[in-house]
Design an enzyme around this catalytic site. Structure first.
Site, PDB file in Angstrom:
ATOM      1  N   GLU A  87      -4.127  14.886  26.390  1.00 12.66           N
ATOM      2  CA  GLU A  87      -5.056  13.764  26.213  1.00 12.66           C
ATOM      3  C   GLU A  87      -4.972  12.812  27.398  1.00 12.66           C
ATOM      4  OE1 GLU A  87      -5.235   9.771  23.465  1.00 12.66           O
ATOM      5  OE2 GLU A  87      -4.481  11.607  22.523  1.00 12.66           O
ATOM      6  N   HIS A  88      -3.769  12.568  27.894  1.00  9.51           N
ATOM      7  CA  HIS A  88      -3.585  11.682  29.041  1.00  9.51           C
ATOM      8  C   HIS A  88      -4.139  12.292  30.328  1.00  9.51           C
ATOM      9  CE1 HIS A  88      -1.026   8.141  27.944  1.00  9.51           C
ATOM     10  NE2 HIS A  88      -0.974   8.829  26.820  1.00  9.51           N
ATOM     11  N   GLU A 123       4.571   4.360  27.122  1.00  6.13           N
ATOM     12  CA  GLU A 123       3.810   4.244  25.884  1.00  6.13           C
ATOM     13  C   GLU A 123       4.708   4.495  24.671  1.00  6.13           C
ATOM     14  OE1 GLU A 123      -0.393   5.982  24.068  1.00  6.13           O
ATOM     15  OE2 GLU A 123       0.015   6.026  26.212  1.00  6.13           O
TER      16      GLU A 123
END
Length: 455
Positions: free
Chosen positions: A93-94, A170
């Site tokens: 996703e990143h 994160e």
């Protein structure tokens, strides 16, 4: 994630135009335009569904808006990962918007910004989604870019190393979100020793050790056409969308290496608990849950009604003793907690029905007692008026969750993956209406699910 703003002027112009009209005319037009709730449900646009030769499904709802949301929903998430590659989906996703084989990152960003579009993604335990909101006229370009992101992500070694630091940062930030930590721990103990126990983000160790080959293997194993849905909502024409899908997604493979099709193993529920004590913290964050129903289980609707009866509460709410939920009234009158939220996390074959609450350390036992009491009342003393109120609240919630093309598109994508079709609001409404106070959760089943809990 990239974003650009799109200015809407129609609302202001419409209000100015309305103010210029006389009150008699306005009153007449209101009466002519009035429709009932049932009529609005039946008049909702139909969701059209088409399947390509490779198994990829295209689903869309045309609403006539000037904007649209289009995206690819994939039946893969942390439940499909192993201990070794847990977090691979979140890592991808990143990397999704860091460039493709055709568009480097700067060109990809420029292409999105030039359309005034918003490109985003998310990963959950069973689903992954890449989607874009754009003007309806830019649908062909949006589908083209999404196809590149899904099929041709660059996955450069330099970008992978850069994103490691971003993901580790994160993970540190998520540790500060006590609600997320608490619910992850709930899954870890409720589904211990099964894939559903794994968090979406994965452990920090995996973020440090995942390689490019691990990510490529993950894509090759799971990004298959029969597990993909190209969904769209807004100003979209279904036939046009099918044509774009054939152009850009016909090459997606539907075959597995050595015919090794991934099969979900059953995730058993285990009555258990986990505690992380820190006396320096001013408040306790607690989640308690029993095993709920899977997405296709017919019990899903009565459990949704039951959750609506329990409701939610926050110390900032007005109402106090006049709140509709009995548990919320007690929370306000007895100062049991700062907030609570009834939830039902649903997966393909199982679920968690529970309550998450935040309270002071001296009120834990009292809040736990009244929360369990509220559950037991669902099985014994709930009234028809409670059920009627909960039905109306649930219907309002389901309608409110579809406010905008992005929420509708997400609903379409998840429904097609879960049910093979989009369940319309009219059908949900009918399912809710047939429920009575005698069809709510069974006492023995709920009590047995908490048998091993100790407080």
């Amino acid at each position: 994630k990239m974003a650009a703003s799109v200015c809407r002027v129609g609302g202001a112009v419409g209000r100015a135009f309305a103010r210029a009209r006389g009150p008699t005319l306005l009153s007449l037009r209101r009466s002519q335009a009035t429709v009932t709730y049932a009529q609005s449900l039946l008049g909702a646009p139909e969701t059209q569904l088409t399947t390509l030769d490779n198994g990829l499904r295209i689903a869309s709802e045309e609403t006539g808006h000037a904007t649209c949301t289009v995206g690819v929903w994939i039946g893969v998430g942390s439940r499909y990962e192993t201990e070794k590659n847990n977090g691979a989906g979140f890592f991808l996703e990143h990397l999704a918007f860091k460039g493709t084989k055709k568009h480097p990152q700067s060109a990809l960003e420029q292409a999105v910004e030039s359309m005034g579009a918003h490109l985003s993604a998310y990963t959950s335990r069973e689903h992954t989604a890449y989607y874009m909101k754009a003007l309806a006229k830019d649908l062909p370009k949006a589908v083209e870019l999404l196809s590149e992101v899904v099929q041709s992500s660059a996955l450069s070694e330099a970008e992978i190393e850069q994103q490691r630091g971003v993901i580790l940062k994160e993970l540190e930030e998520v540790e500060g979100s006590l609600q997320d930590v608490c619910l992850d721990l709930l899954h870890a103990t409720a589904y211990q020793a099964t894939p559903l126990a794994q968090s979406v983000l994965g452990p920090s160790q995996n973020a440090r050790t995942l390689t490019r080959q691990d990510l490529v293997d993950y894509i090759n194993s799971h990004y298959k056409a029969p597990r993909m849905v190209l969904a769209a909502a807004g100003g979209v024409n279904h036939e046009e969308l099918v044509g774009l899908a054939k152009q850009h997604f016909s090459g997606v493979s539907f075959e597995y290496q050595d015919d090794a099709v991934p099969v979900l193993s059953p995730c058993r529920f285990t009555g258990s608990e986990v505690r992380m004590r820190d006396d320096a913290m001013p408040l306790a964050h607690i989640a308690i849950a029993v095993e709920g129903a899977g997405a296709a289980n017919p019990d899903i609707v009565p459990l949704m009604v039951a959750n609506s009866i329990l409701g939610s509460y926050d110390i900032t709410f007005g109402g106090g003793k006049h709140l509709s939920s009995t548990l919320a009234r007690r929370a306000a009158e007895l100062n049991l907690c700062h907030s609570y939220q009834a939830f039902h996390s649903t997966y393909s074959d199982t679920g968690l029905m529970g309550i998450y609450f935040v309270t002071g350390k001296h009120n834990i036992e009292d809040m736990m007692h009244w929360a369990q009491n509220a559950w037991m009342n669902l099985c014994t003393t709930v009234t028809d008026s409670d059920v009627a109120r909960a039905k109306n609240a649930l219907k309002a919630s389901l309608v409110g969750q579809l406010n905008g093309t992005t929420l509708i598109c997400d609903d379409i994508g998840r429904h097609v993956l879960n049910y093979g079709r989009r369940i319309p609001l009219a059908e949900w409404d009918a399912r809710i209406d047939v429920r009575t106070s005698f069809q709510l959760p069974d006492y023995n089943r709920m009590r047995s699910a908490m048998y091993w809990l100790r407080f």
